[in-house]
Design a protein around this motif. Sequence first.
Motif, mmCIF file in Angstrom:
data_model
loop_
_atom_site.group_PDB
_atom_site.id
_atom_site.type_symbol
_atom_site.label_atom_id
_atom_site.label_comp_id
_atom_site.label_asym_id
_atom_site.label_seq_id
_atom_site.Cartn_x
_atom_site.Cartn_y
_atom_site.Cartn_z
ATOM 1 N N GLY A 42 0.675 -1.171 0.163
ATOM 2 C CA GLY A 42 0.014 -0.102 0.185
ATOM 3 C C GLY A 42 0.997 1.284 0.060
ATOM 4 O O GLY A 42 0.397 2.337 -0.480
ATOM 5 N N SER A 43 2.097 1.231 0.234
ATOM 6 C CA SER A 43 3.211 2.261 0.601
ATOM 7 C C SER A 43 3.260 2.958 -1.240
ATOM 8 O O SER A 43 3.549 3.960 -1.292
ATOM 9 C CB SER A 43 4.383 1.930 0.728
ATOM 10 N N TRP A 44 3.157 1.827 -2.050
ATOM 11 C CA TRP A 44 3.024 2.407 -3.571
ATOM 12 C C TRP A 44 1.871 2.693 -4.235
ATOM 13 O O TRP A 44 2.001 3.360 -5.310
ATOM 14 C CB TRP A 44 3.923 1.204 -4.275
ATOM 15 N N GLY A 45 0.569 2.457 -3.593
ATOM 16 C CA GLY A 45 -0.645 2.769 -4.205
ATOM 17 C C GLY A 45 -1.654 1.761 -3.750
ATOM 18 O O GLY A 45 -1.245 1.018 -2.903
ATOM 19 N N GLY A 46 -2.933 1.786 -3.992
ATOM 20 C CA GLY A 46 -4.047 1.194 -3.564
ATOM 21 C C GLY A 46 -4.077 -0.208 -4.010
ATOM 22 O O GLY A 46 -3.805 -0.586 -5.003
ATOM 23 N N VAL A 47 -4.012 -1.143 -3.022
ATOM 24 C CA VAL A 47 -4.090 -2.539 -3.472
ATOM 25 C C VAL A 47 -5.613 -2.963 -3.187
ATOM 26 O O VAL A 47 -6.356 -2.733 -2.127
ATOM 27 C CB VAL A 47 -3.341 -3.408 -2.212
ATOM 28 N N VAL A 48 -5.871 -3.484 -4.101
ATOM 29 C CA VAL A 48 -7.381 -4.012 -4.413
ATOM 30 C C VAL A 48 -7.521 -5.522 -3.646
ATOM 31 O O VAL A 48 -8.602 -5.599 -3.107
ATOM 32 C CB VAL A 48 -7.761 -4.069 -5.851
ATOM 33 N N ASP A 49 -6.647 -6.426 -3.924
ATOM 34 C CA ASP A 49 -6.672 -7.709 -3.477
ATOM 35 C C ASP A 49 -5.213 -8.310 -3.238
ATOM 36 O O ASP A 49 -4.346 -7.926 -3.796
ATOM 37 C CB ASP A 49 -7.481 -8.440 -4.397
ATOM 38 N N VAL A 50 -5.288 -9.357 -2.417
ATOM 39 C CA VAL A 50 -4.013 -10.231 -2.092
ATOM 40 C C VAL A 50 -4.359 -11.566 -2.204
ATOM 41 O O VAL A 50 -5.319 -12.063 -1.318
ATOM 42 C CB VAL A 50 -3.419 -9.928 -0.728
ATOM 43 N N GLU A 51 -3.831 -12.564 -2.965
ATOM 44 C CA GLU A 51 -4.180 -13.758 -3.178
ATOM 45 C C GLU A 51 -3.216 -14.706 -2.704
ATOM 46 O O GLU A 51 -2.342 -14.559 -3.465
ATOM 47 C CB GLU A 51 -4.574 -14.235 -4.510
ATOM 48 N N PHE A 52 -3.228 -15.691 -1.702
ATOM 49 C CA PHE A 52 -1.861 -16.294 -1.453
ATOM 50 C C PHE A 52 -2.287 -17.695 -2.198
ATOM 51 O O PHE A 52 -3.374 -18.041 -2.159
ATOM 52 C CB PHE A 52 -2.115 -16.640 0.024
ATOM 53 N N VAL A 53 -1.075 -18.253 -2.536
ATOM 54 C CA VAL A 53 -1.160 -19.736 -2.899
ATOM 55 C C VAL A 53 -1.148 -20.812 -1.975
ATOM 56 O O VAL A 53 -0.148 -20.614 -1.339
ATOM 57 C CB VAL A 53 0.054 -19.756 -4.092
ATOM 58 N N ILE A 54 -1.868 -21.637 -2.005
ATOM 59 C CA ILE A 54 -1.934 -22.478 -0.956
ATOM 60 C C ILE A 54 -1.370 -23.948 -1.414
ATOM 61 O O ILE A 54 -1.863 -24.357 -2.734
ATOM 62 C CB ILE A 54 -3.511 -22.836 -0.474
ATOM 63 N N ASN A 55 -0.686 -24.807 -0.829
ATOM 64 C CA ASN A 55 -0.149 -26.052 -1.304
ATOM 65 C C ASN A 55 -1.161 -26.956 -1.438
ATOM 66 O O ASN A 55 -1.926 -27.257 -0.379
ATOM 67 C CB ASN A 55 0.939 -26.623 -0.269
ATOM 68 N N LYS A 56 -1.856 -27.689 -2.521
ATOM 69 C CA LYS A 56 -2.921 -28.528 -2.605
ATOM 70 C C LYS A 56 -2.640 -30.043 -1.619
ATOM 71 O O LYS A 56 -3.740 -30.329 -1.142
ATOM 72 C CB LYS A 56 -3.022 -29.029 -4.022
ATOM 73 N N HIS A 57 -1.508 -30.332 -1.291
ATOM 74 C CA HIS A 57 -1.405 -31.542 -0.683
ATOM 75 C C HIS A 57 -1.319 -31.223 0.891
ATOM 76 O O HIS A 57 -2.051 -32.036 1.429
ATOM 77 C CB HIS A 57 -0.017 -32.222 -1.047
ATOM 78 N N SER A 58 -0.486 -30.241 1.319
ATOM 79 C CA SER A 58 -0.378 -30.005 2.753
ATOM 80 C C SER A 58 -1.552 -28.996 3.211
ATOM 81 O O SER A 58 -1.746 -29.061 4.456
ATOM 82 C CB SER A 58 0.934 -29.681 3.034
ATOM 83 N N GLY A 59 -2.066 -28.211 2.312
ATOM 84 C CA GLY A 59 -3.156 -27.233 2.654
ATOM 85 C C GLY A 59 -2.426 -25.856 3.547
ATOM 86 O O GLY A 59 -2.894 -25.034 4.049
ATOM 87 N N GLN A 60 -0.989 -25.811 3.441
ATOM 88 C CA GLN A 60 -0.171 -24.786 3.911
ATOM 89 C C GLN A 60 -0.109 -23.682 2.800
ATOM 90 O O GLN A 60 -0.148 -24.017 1.732
ATOM 91 C CB GLN A 60 1.104 -25.292 4.388
#
Length: 121
Positions: A42-60
């Motif tokens: 947000g220091s560089w501008g408006g953040v609309v969304d953040v999507e994390f990637v989840i490991n399909k096997h561990s759920g982490q």
Amino acid sequence: EKAAEEPKANQGQPKMKATGPKLFVKGLSTSATVDTVKDYFGSWGGVVDVEFVINKHSGQQKDICFVTFDSIEAADLTMGGTHNLEGKLLKIRQAIAPKPVTIVVSNTENKPNTENAAEEP
């Protein structure tokens, strides 16, 4: 604290994907949260969304996320320089849309394909 309830009109419907310039971020701490990433970028501008990637096997949560900005200028500003969040050096690049998937349909009834088969004597 109780989470805000989803409006009844939207219940059961898939969430809309955020639109805007999107960056791929790699090297995050696995303890990073949406709030820490939003606050940092947000220091560089408006953040609309953040999507994390989840490991399909561990759920982490993986060390990867996608950050969507409200303007091209904000995304461009973010691309310059080095980034360090929670002691981790981040690698940032423009996100690329996934390639379309080709689906091949096979003969599921195990019948021979006789369209171009040679006739037997």
